[in-house]
Design an enzyme around this catalytic site. Structure first.
Site, mmCIF file in Angstrom:
data_model
loop_
_atom_site.group_PDB
_atom_site.id
_atom_site.type_symbol
_atom_site.label_atom_id
_atom_site.label_comp_id
_atom_site.label_asym_id
_atom_site.label_seq_id
_atom_site.Cartn_x
_atom_site.Cartn_y
_atom_site.Cartn_z
ATOM 1 N N ARG A 116 -3.196 10.632 6.178
ATOM 2 C CA ARG A 116 -3.338 9.243 6.621
ATOM 3 C C ARG A 116 -2.827 8.291 5.539
ATOM 4 O O ARG A 116 -3.067 8.500 4.355
ATOM 5 C CB ARG A 116 -4.813 8.928 6.886
ATOM 6 C CG ARG A 116 -5.062 7.483 7.214
ATOM 7 C CD ARG A 116 -6.485 7.228 7.643
ATOM 8 N NE ARG A 116 -7.459 7.301 6.562
ATOM 9 C CZ ARG A 116 -7.624 6.359 5.636
ATOM 10 N NH1 ARG A 116 -6.854 5.293 5.618
ATOM 11 N NH2 ARG A 116 -8.557 6.497 4.713
ATOM 12 N N PHE A 139 0.849 -1.187 0.000
ATOM 13 C CA PHE A 139 0.000 0.000 0.000
ATOM 14 C C PHE A 139 0.883 1.234 0.000
ATOM 15 O O PHE A 139 2.073 1.152 0.312
ATOM 16 C CB PHE A 139 -0.909 -0.016 1.242
ATOM 17 C CG PHE A 139 -2.375 -0.154 0.929
ATOM 18 C CD1 PHE A 139 -2.824 -1.108 0.037
ATOM 19 C CD2 PHE A 139 -3.319 0.673 1.543
ATOM 20 C CE1 PHE A 139 -4.177 -1.234 -0.249
ATOM 21 C CE2 PHE A 139 -4.676 0.548 1.269
ATOM 22 C CZ PHE A 139 -5.104 -0.401 0.373
ATOM 23 N N HIS A 174 -8.819 11.319 -1.827
ATOM 24 C CA HIS A 174 -8.341 10.028 -2.343
ATOM 25 C C HIS A 174 -8.004 10.199 -3.823
ATOM 26 O O HIS A 174 -8.772 10.812 -4.565
ATOM 27 C CB HIS A 174 -9.415 8.951 -2.172
ATOM 28 C CG HIS A 174 -8.874 7.564 -2.289
ATOM 29 N ND1 HIS A 174 -8.546 7.007 -3.506
ATOM 30 C CD2 HIS A 174 -8.584 6.633 -1.354
ATOM 31 C CE1 HIS A 174 -8.075 5.777 -3.294
ATOM 32 N NE2 HIS A 174 -8.092 5.534 -2.002
ATOM 33 N N LEU A 223 -15.348 5.027 -4.399
ATOM 34 C CA LEU A 223 -13.943 4.704 -4.156
ATOM 35 C C LEU A 223 -13.446 3.572 -5.048
ATOM 36 O O LEU A 223 -14.096 2.538 -5.187
ATOM 37 C CB LEU A 223 -13.789 4.300 -2.681
ATOM 38 C CG LEU A 223 -12.406 3.832 -2.236
ATOM 39 C CD1 LEU A 223 -11.403 4.969 -2.321
ATOM 40 C CD2 LEU A 223 -12.478 3.280 -0.825
ATOM 41 N N ARG A 226 -1.105 9.151 -0.383
ATOM 42 C CA ARG A 226 -2.285 9.674 -1.076
ATOM 43 C C ARG A 226 -2.221 11.167 -1.380
ATOM 44 O O ARG A 226 -2.664 11.602 -2.441
ATOM 45 C CB ARG A 226 -3.533 9.392 -0.229
ATOM 46 C CG ARG A 226 -3.857 7.933 -0.214
ATOM 47 C CD ARG A 226 -5.048 7.642 0.655
ATOM 48 N NE ARG A 226 -5.347 6.208 0.548
ATOM 49 C CZ ARG A 226 -6.254 5.589 1.274
ATOM 50 N NH1 ARG A 226 -6.952 6.252 2.171
ATOM 51 N NH2 ARG A 226 -6.462 4.300 1.113
ATOM 52 N N GLN A 231 -8.376 14.513 3.681
ATOM 53 C CA GLN A 231 -7.746 13.645 2.686
ATOM 54 C C GLN A 231 -8.575 13.564 1.412
ATOM 55 O O GLN A 231 -9.783 13.333 1.458
ATOM 56 C CB GLN A 231 -7.566 12.237 3.252
ATOM 57 C CG GLN A 231 -6.905 11.304 2.237
ATOM 58 C CD GLN A 231 -6.288 10.080 2.889
ATOM 59 O OE1 GLN A 231 -6.988 9.125 3.214
ATOM 60 N NE2 GLN A 231 -4.991 10.119 3.111
ATOM 61 N N GLU A 274 -7.076 1.844 -3.121
ATOM 62 C CA GLU A 274 -5.631 1.928 -3.316
ATOM 63 C C GLU A 274 -5.063 0.539 -3.634
ATOM 64 O O GLU A 274 -3.997 0.415 -4.244
ATOM 65 C CB GLU A 274 -5.010 2.469 -2.022
ATOM 66 C CG GLU A 274 -3.549 2.797 -2.111
ATOM 67 C CD GLU A 274 -3.108 3.687 -0.957
ATOM 68 O OE1 GLU A 274 -3.805 4.686 -0.664
ATOM 69 O OE2 GLU A 274 -2.078 3.393 -0.342
ATOM 70 N N HIS A 313 -12.141 12.140 0.800
ATOM 71 C CA HIS A 313 -12.227 10.740 1.212
ATOM 72 C C HIS A 313 -12.242 10.552 2.722
ATOM 73 O O HIS A 313 -12.943 9.696 3.231
ATOM 74 C CB HIS A 313 -11.042 9.977 0.625
ATOM 75 C CG HIS A 313 -11.008 8.524 0.985
ATOM 76 N ND1 HIS A 313 -12.033 7.663 0.659
ATOM 77 C CD2 HIS A 313 -10.083 7.773 1.623
ATOM 78 C CE1 HIS A 313 -11.733 6.448 1.096
ATOM 79 N NE2 HIS A 313 -10.582 6.477 1.689
#
Lengths: 247, 567
Positions: free
Chosen positions: B379, B117, B232, B242, B276, B230, B245, B344
């Site tokens: 994050r 990730f 995304h 969404l 991100r 955040q 990721e 996000h």
């Protein structure tokens, strides 16, 4: 294909707190564009046209299971149904069958959750808890795949003809949930735990007409679960008789 | 009046985990405005981070390395003591969820599968295909059913009662009957989720209004770091659903209209798996500089999975494929996915410490509605599912310890007085003739999107602030179509709109004042991080006129001195 700029949405209205007023269809004319979902139209109606319209919705991406309803005669999630998929520019929306309507498209889900709870819908272990994970092969994990995908939207419950005739029938979703654990290599529930569904209103009530499979927006096959649960019950019975002979 | 020793608000992962940890010891009630499995935790896709070292490439991983990645990802705004606790706890939490039945995907040796990730030095994201939130939430709900947790489904909370520095409970509505009920509790835990719906384009569920955050603020509990929002990198154009990721974790490419994997021009070492904030800025830059694709629904960049092959997509990303087919008529096995960045996650939230405790006695919060802070300014993917469960568990522990030390007596008079004020507010909202709430909600979403987005400037933030204040003023004249109380969703939205406006105010003011760029907060007019002046948390507390008063608080630094954040 979008058939016209304006669509007519006919929505069944009813309020259980006002029982003297019969259910009726109310029509709304809404401008539509390609790519619009039934749920986004519902939101727009409530926001801009009629603030009294009641329906459930949350994720709007077909994973939370809130917005199951009857859309032009077919049970589906409003959020994943494109307005443009219909043959006509009229869309009829009705609440999920086999439930009491509370208000408009909102039904009382209580019986659905009662059936869910009845099957002990959780992993049962007898062995000591290991320090790390309980090993599971990729093949064993795959066995539960389709049942893990269930989003508890109750489309299957609404589509089931047996529930319409036999209130109190377990229903497809609860059976699928039970099968999810029966098939899980980690689950150690005793064989007799299946007895709770070994009743005329349990797995034996299913008439295997597969409506639940048609209705499922997540490709879960509850009938497979029911057939397999029946096999397990027969097998357990057989083992019990053999076991008693040995004694 | 209803009575519980402990009240949990929110049926998502953090609320359920707290309730499961408390129900053997106290009389617990869990209030959720939706059936718990409808909570937004369900929509998390990619996974949950824990240094299990199951992946052959992560044999050298450790919770310390997870801690460092998280601190660096946070652009050094995260509190290091809390991050250490979370990353250490991560391993236990993932095993515990597995023992409770979570159907994690597996490696050939039967261990929990882990994928790479963004911003992580090792593949440490444990997953269940691309339905990890769904799998975890169902598992915790199953656990709550097994333990017989008392749940009030489809109960809507309208106000939090804090008086004399102590929390006394809530005012809740049974939406089925319409009745408003004060619920008294010695301790109240909020796991009420983020405020994504404050933005026009968000990956969040419709229920994510930030009402819990706004309620706490209204009750006098301070908020922290609200300006850190955040975005995304990859949401489907149009619906902004969404696209995990995990798509990039499994090897997906980001492609511009020149056919380039443009991330090589921004972060050549990490490519698509940079954190991100960086990937979102890169995508937005490509679009702004004319290298995006055109579509009636907006400009976009391609997320290309085709080279992963049918088998891998069906095995690892089945949910993504389903969404693409249902919502945009594209099969990612055959065509690239059109994506754009969108709101996000809220790094900021109710100011709590590493025990999930707020400054108000008896009031705790966890998960996205809270700010511990473990995410700081940005994050990392896979850390939010982690945070929800870890701090649900730790909150339960803290509540048990605190009640052991001191038994709290809720003040029923304060609750009854608060109920009166809620009823007065409803009376006002149901008077005919005012502005309908949706116009304000829509304008709020637009201004937050346009002026408090990925790239920010002083002048646009000032304009946004002015607009938010105007909308707050217009809110005083909002009214809904019907005075019926049961299942009146328009009325519910109108009540929540006030909390949304408070969230937006705190976000915008915090962003305007923070004259630096850090993590997701990027100021075109102050493009550098400025540790000298700004290595500190923003605290927003309600002032006498209802507007936020801003102060600042030190970041907790333990072992890792701030360095330049380079990938």
């Amino acid at each position: 294909m979008i058939r016209s700029n304006y669509y007519t949405f006919k929505i069944l209205r009813y309020d259980a707190k006002d029982p003297l007023r019969e259910p009726y269809f109310q029509s709304y004319h809404v401008k539509v564009v390609s790519g619009l979902t039934v749920l986004s139209v519902l939101n727009r109606i409530r926001d801009e046209i009629d603030g009294t319209l009641a329906f459930r919705a949350s994720c709007r991406s077909a994973i939370c299971g809130s917005c199951a309803m009857v859309i032009n005669g077919k049970i589906d999630l409003a959020c994943r149904t494109q307005v443009a998929t219909f043959e006509s520019d009229t869309v009829i929306l009705e609440p999920l069958p086999n439930f009491e309507v509370m208000r408009d498209l909102v039904v009382d889900m209580t019986p659905f959750w009662e059936m869910y709870e009845q099957v002990q819908p959780y992993l049962i272990r007898e062995s000591a808890v290991p320090e790390k994970e309980i090993y599971q092969s990729e093949k064993d994990r795959k066995k539960i795949d389709q049942f893990v995908n269930c989003i508890l939207c109750a489309c299957c419950y609404g589509a089931c003809p047996v529930i319409a005739d036999e209130p109190g029938y377990l229903g497809p979703a609860a059976a699928a949930k039970l099968e999810r654990f029966i098939l899980d290599s980690r689950d150690e529930r005793p064989a007799d735990s299946l007895e709770s569904v070994n009743t005329p209103k349990g797995v034996w009530a299913c008439r295997t007409v597969f409506r639940c499979i048609d209705a499922c927006p997540k490709d879960v096959r509850p009938t497979d679960a029911i057939v397999n649960l029946r096999k397990n019950l027969v097998k357990n019975r057989f083992n019990m008789i053999l076991g008693s002979k040995k004694k | 009046m209803l009575y519980h020793d402990i009240l949990v608000v929110g049926g998502g992962l953090t609320g359920l985990r707290a309730a499961v940890g408390l129900c053997d010891h106290y009389n617990v009630g869990l209030v959720s405005k939706v059936y718990p499995v409808r909570s937004h935790s369900i929509a998390a896709q990619g996974g949950i981070n824990a240094a299990l070292t199951n992946n052959p490439e992560s044999k050298d991983d450790s919770w310390e390395k997870h801690t460092f990645d998280t601190i660096k990802g946070s652009d050094y705004l995260g509190d290091q003591n809390a991050i250490e606790i979370m990353c250490k706890e991560a391993i236990k939490i993932v095993y515990e969820m597995e023992h409770w039945g979570c159907p994690f995907s597996r490696f050939p040796d039967g261990t929990i599968a882990q994928r790479p990730f963004g911003g992580a030095g090792y593949p440490r994201t444990c997953y269940s295909a691309d339905l990890t939130g769904h799998s975890l939430l169902n598992t915790l709900y199953e656990r709550a059913v097994a333990k017989g947790v008392k749940i009030y489904p489809e109960w809507f909370v309208a106000a939090l009662c804090v008086e004399d520095g102590q929390c006394h409970g809530i005012i809740a509505q049974d939406t089925h009957t319409g009745a408003y009920v004060p619920v008294s509790a010695k301790c109240t835990f909020f796991g009420t989720g983020g405020y994504g719906r404050v933005y026009q384009h968000s990956t969040n569920a419709l229920i994510n209004t930030g009402s819990g955050i706004g309620m706490a603020y209204k009750a006098g509990v301070p908020l922290k770091d609200m300006e850190f929002v955040q975005f995304h990198p990859t949401s489907l154009i149009g619906t902004n659903i969404l696209m995990t990721e995990g798509c990039r974790g499994e090897g997906g490419y980001l492609i511009n209209n020149k056919g380039e994997r443009f991330m090589k021009n921004y972060v050549p070492h990490f490519m698509e798996l940079a954190p991100r904030d960086i990937v979102s800025r890169s995508i937005q830059t490509e679009i702004n500089e004319g290298r995006g694709f055109e579509h009636p629904l907006g400009k976009y960049i391609q997320l290309d999975l085709r080279h992963l092959g049918k088998e891998k997509i069906l095995d690892r990303l089945p949910g993504i494929r389903h969404i693409c087919i249902d919502f945009i008529g594209i099969d990612p096995i055959l065509e690239p996915i059109p994506i754009m960045p969108s709101q996000h996650y809220s790094m900021g939230g109710i100011d709590v410490n590493e025990r999930a405790a707020s400054e108000a006695k008896g009031f705790y919060a966890g998960g996205e509605c809270s700010c511990v802070s473990v995410h700081g300014a940005n994050r990392l993917g896979g850390n939010s599912l982690l945070e929800t469960i870890v701090f649900g568990k730790l909150a339960a522990k803290a509540i048990l310890e605190d009640l052991e030390k001191q038994d709290l007596k809720p003040n029923e008079k304060a609750l009854l007085a608060l109920k009166d004020s809620v009823m007065k507010k409803i009376h006002r909202l149901t008077q005919p003739g005012g502005e309908r709430p949706y116009t304000i909600t829509t304008e709020l979403g637009e201004v937050m999107n346009d002026k408090v987005g990925i790239f920010r400037t002083k002048s646009e933030l000032a304009e946004a602030l002015e607009k938010v204040i105007e909308l707050k003023d217009r809110y005083k004249n909002v009214s809904v179509s019907s005075a019926v109380l049961h299942m009146n969703y328009e009325l519910q939205s109108a009540i929540e709109l006030e909390f949304m406006l408070d969230c937006a105010h705190a976000i915008t003011l915090g962003a305007l004042l923070r004259e630096e760029s850090r993590g997701a907060h990027y100021r075109l007019d102050f493009a550098k991080r400025d540790d000298e002046s700004w290595l500190k948390h923003t605290i927003a507390r309600i002032g006498p006129d209802g507007d936020p008063v801003i102060s600042y608080k030190d970041v907790v630094i333990t072992r890792y001195q701030p360095m330049e954040r380079k990938y």
